[in-house]
Design a protein around this motif. Structure first.
Motif, PDB file in Angstrom:
ATOM      1  N   GLN A  56      15.305  -5.571 -16.329  1.00  0.00           N
ATOM      2  CA  GLN A  56      13.979  -5.708 -16.925  1.00  0.00           C
ATOM      3  C   GLN A  56      13.554  -7.167 -17.006  1.00  0.00           C
ATOM      4  N   LEU A  57      14.520  -8.047 -17.388  1.00  0.00           N
ATOM      5  CA  LEU A  57      14.204  -9.467 -17.482  1.00  0.00           C
ATOM      6  C   LEU A  57      13.838 -10.040 -16.118  1.00  0.00           C
ATOM      7  N   SER A  60      23.860  -1.298 -20.869  1.00  0.00           N
ATOM      8  CA  SER A  60      22.690  -1.849 -21.553  1.00  0.00           C
ATOM      9  C   SER A  60      22.351  -3.234 -21.023  1.00  0.00           C
ATOM     10  N   THR A 105      18.944  -4.422 -19.250  1.00  0.00           N
ATOM     11  CA  THR A 105      18.168  -5.537 -19.795  1.00  0.00           C
ATOM     12  C   THR A 105      17.985  -6.637 -18.753  1.00  0.00           C
ATOM     13  N   THR A 106      19.047  -6.913 -17.986  1.00  0.00           N
ATOM     14  CA  THR A 106      18.967  -7.932 -16.932  1.00  0.00           C
ATOM     15  C   THR A 106      17.940  -7.544 -15.877  1.00  0.00           C
TER      16      THR A 106
END
Length: 299
Positions: free
Chosen positions: A81-82, A74, A78-79
Motif C-alpha cells: 500500500q505504501l 500485515s 502495508t508495504t
C-alpha cells in the motif's frame, strides 16, 4: 466433507494423546513392578505436570509462530500500500515540476546571496535575500537550494535546516519536490504576492565547501531562469553574491569565468573574515561560474 482440523486443534489433540499415553504407560509400569502407591502418585503427578508444561510451551511456540506469520503478512500488505501511495504521490510531484518548468516567471526581482565558507562543514551557510515584484500575482514558485554534489548522499530539507522568512505580509510554506543528489522545493506564498515583497531563505549545505578547505580551490555555478513572460532574458533586475571566507593570512580570490559582472577586491569585515562582493546590474539569463581559491588550513 469433513473440515480440516486447525493447527491449534492438531496441537491440542497431539499433546493430549501424548499425555494420555505417558500417564497410561507410567500406571502400567507402576503396577507391573509393584511400585508403592505414594511413589506412584508422585510419579504420575510429575508426569502430568511435565505434560502440562510441554502443552503450554508448545501452545506458546505455536502462538508465537502464528503471530510472526500474521505480522509478516500485515507488513507485506502495508508495504504494498505504501509503495502504491508513494507512486501516486510521485505523479503529483512530477506534474508540479512539469507545470513549473513550462511556466515563465510572472515577476521581476532583485537577489542578494550570502555565501559563507565555514571553517568546518557545519558552518557552511547560504542566505538568499529577494525582493519580488509580481506581474501581476505570485502564488508559488520552485527553487533549487545549493547543495554538495560530490557525494551520493541524499539531499533532504531537514538535512540542510532549510528556513524561510517573510518579514511583512504573510508566510511561506515549503514542500519538497525532489530529494535526491539535487534538491528542489516548492514555495507557496500565503497570501499571494500582489505588491513588491521582501523574503529570504536560509540553509546549511554542510560540507559544500569541504573541497575548497582541503585543496584550496573550488567553483560555484548558478543557472539563471528562462526568459520571462514579458520577453526579458531574466527575471533578475539586480544580482549580487557576497562570498565570506574564514580569516587567514592570505586573501582569497573569486573570479567569474566569463567575466560577467563586477568583482570587488577582498576586504576584511568587522569579524576579521575576508569578503568578496560580485554583482551584475544587468542580468541577462546567463550561466555564471565562479572560481574560488583560498589558503589551505587557514594559513
Amino acid at each position: 466433507m469433513p473440515e480440516t482440523p486447525s493447527t491449534y486443534q492438531t496441537l491440542f489433540r497431539g499433546t493430549l494423546n501424548v499425555s494420555v499415553v505417558l500417564i497410561g504407560l507410567a500406571s502400567g509400569v507402576a503396577q507391573l513392578v509393584e511400585i508403592p502407591t505414594r511413589i506412584g502418585q508422585w510419579a504420575l503427578t510429575a508426569i502430568s505436570l511435565a505434560c502440562l508444561l510441554y502443552f503450554v510451551v508448545r501452545l506458546w511456540q505455536l502462538a508465537f509462530v502464528v503471530r510472526i506469520r500474521d505480522l509478516k503478512e500485515s507488513l507485506q500488505g502495508t508495504t504494498t500500500q505504501l509503495a502504491l501511495q508513494q507512486a501516486g504521490h510521485q505523479h503529483y510531484l512530477d506534474a508540479i515540476q512539469r507545470i513549473s518548468d513550462r511556466e515563465k516567471p510572472l515577476w521581476s526581482e532583485t537577489l542578494e546571496v550570502l555565501v559563507t565558507i565555514g571553517a568546518d562543514d557545519d558552518s557552511d551557510l547560504i542566505v538568499e535575500k529577494r525582493v519580488t515584484t509580481p506581474e501581476p500575482l505570485v502564488t508559488n514558485r520552485t527553487m533549487r537550494p545549493i547543495v554538495p554534489t560530490d557525494t551520493d548522499a541524499l539531499a533532504r530539507l531537514d538535512g540542510i535546516s532549510f528556513k524561510t522568512l517573510r518579514p511583512v505580509g504573510g508566510s511561506i510554506t515549503v514542500l519538497p519536490l525532489e530529494q535526491a543528489r539535487l534538491l528542489r522545493v516548492w514555495l507557496i506564498f500565503d497570501p499571494a504576492m500582489t505588491t513588491p515583497t521582501e523574503w529570504q531563505v536560509e540553509y546549511q549545505p554542510r560540507g559544500l565547501w569541504r573541497p575548497l578547505r582541503e585543496r584550496g580551490w573550488d567553483q560555484l555555478i548558478w543557472e539563471d531562469r528562462l526568459p520571462t513572460a514579458s520577453g526579458t532574458p531574466s527575471a533578475f533586475t539586480r544580482f549580487q553574491v557576497t562570498f565570506s571566507f574564514p580569516d587567514s593570512d592570505q586573501p582569497p580570490s573569486v573570479k567569474e569565468r566569463q567575466g560577467y559582472g563586477r568583482m570587488s577586491e577582498p576586504e576584511r569585515d568587522v569579524r576579521g573574515r575576508w569578503e568578496v562582493v560580485w554583482r551584475d546590474e544587468k542580468p541577462a539569463g546567463r550561466r555564471y561560474v565562479w572560481d574560488l581559491t583560498q589558503a589551505v588550513g587557514g594559513s
